[in-house]
Design an enzyme around this catalytic site. Sequence first.
Site, mmCIF file in Angstrom:
data_model
loop_
_atom_site.group_PDB
_atom_site.id
_atom_site.type_symbol
_atom_site.label_atom_id
_atom_site.label_comp_id
_atom_site.label_asym_id
_atom_site.label_seq_id
_atom_site.Cartn_x
_atom_site.Cartn_y
_atom_site.Cartn_z
ATOM 1 C CE LYS A 87 58.131 44.999 44.708
ATOM 2 N NZ LYS A 87 58.381 43.947 43.781
ATOM 3 C CG HIS A 88 53.956 47.292 43.540
ATOM 4 N ND1 HIS A 88 54.178 46.342 44.516
ATOM 5 C CD2 HIS A 88 54.336 46.739 42.375
ATOM 6 C CE1 HIS A 88 54.648 45.241 43.944
ATOM 7 N NE2 HIS A 88 54.751 45.451 42.648
ATOM 8 C CG HIS B 76 51.291 39.592 38.348
ATOM 9 N ND1 HIS B 76 51.302 40.108 39.616
ATOM 10 C CD2 HIS B 76 52.584 39.523 37.949
ATOM 11 C CE1 HIS B 76 52.552 40.345 39.976
ATOM 12 N NE2 HIS B 76 53.345 39.997 38.977
ATOM 13 C CG ASP C 82 55.292 45.697 38.496
ATOM 14 O OD1 ASP C 82 56.201 44.865 38.275
ATOM 15 O OD2 ASP C 82 54.466 45.557 39.402
#
Length: 171
Positions: free
Chosen positions: A19-20, A31, A102
């Site tokens: 990830k990512h 976020h 995610d």
Amino acid sequence: YVELVVSEMRAQQMGRVLKHFPGYGGNADTHAGLSTDARSLSTLEGSDLLPFQSGIEAGAGAVLVSHNIVACMDPDAPASLSPAVHQYLRDKLGFEGVILTDALDMGAITSYTDARSAVVLAGNDLLCCTDYEAAISALLEALDQGMIAEESIDQSVLRILRWKLELGIIL
């Protein structure tokens, strides 16, 4: 380093998730809201994509896709919701494992679209979501309306089952 870690985890029958994807670079925190990566594809291929390529070649079972908008791959959608990003991962890097999002309740997604649409748009094998009942409802509705092909769901399930078999989770 990624090749070494993934190889050792595979030898120990541990799940390996990279990830990512396709990299985070110096981007803002997804976020909190949308973030756009304006770097060129050649820059990404010479930096952020190298660990993913090594990890895939070493046998990573899954790749978690970021919510960054990666302009050189898809200037309009977060990577996690972008068919072009998924196609690059499958076709260019030869990844055959499980692709997962995610968390779909992060600011980058909620400022891009609503939760039900995100679940349908994602096109990933696994979805990280907090309201799984609403997600299941949205997927079933999209399936009934022909927005998602049953064959696509079947392919995702087969990838997930293959990974579970490899890990010894199911026999």
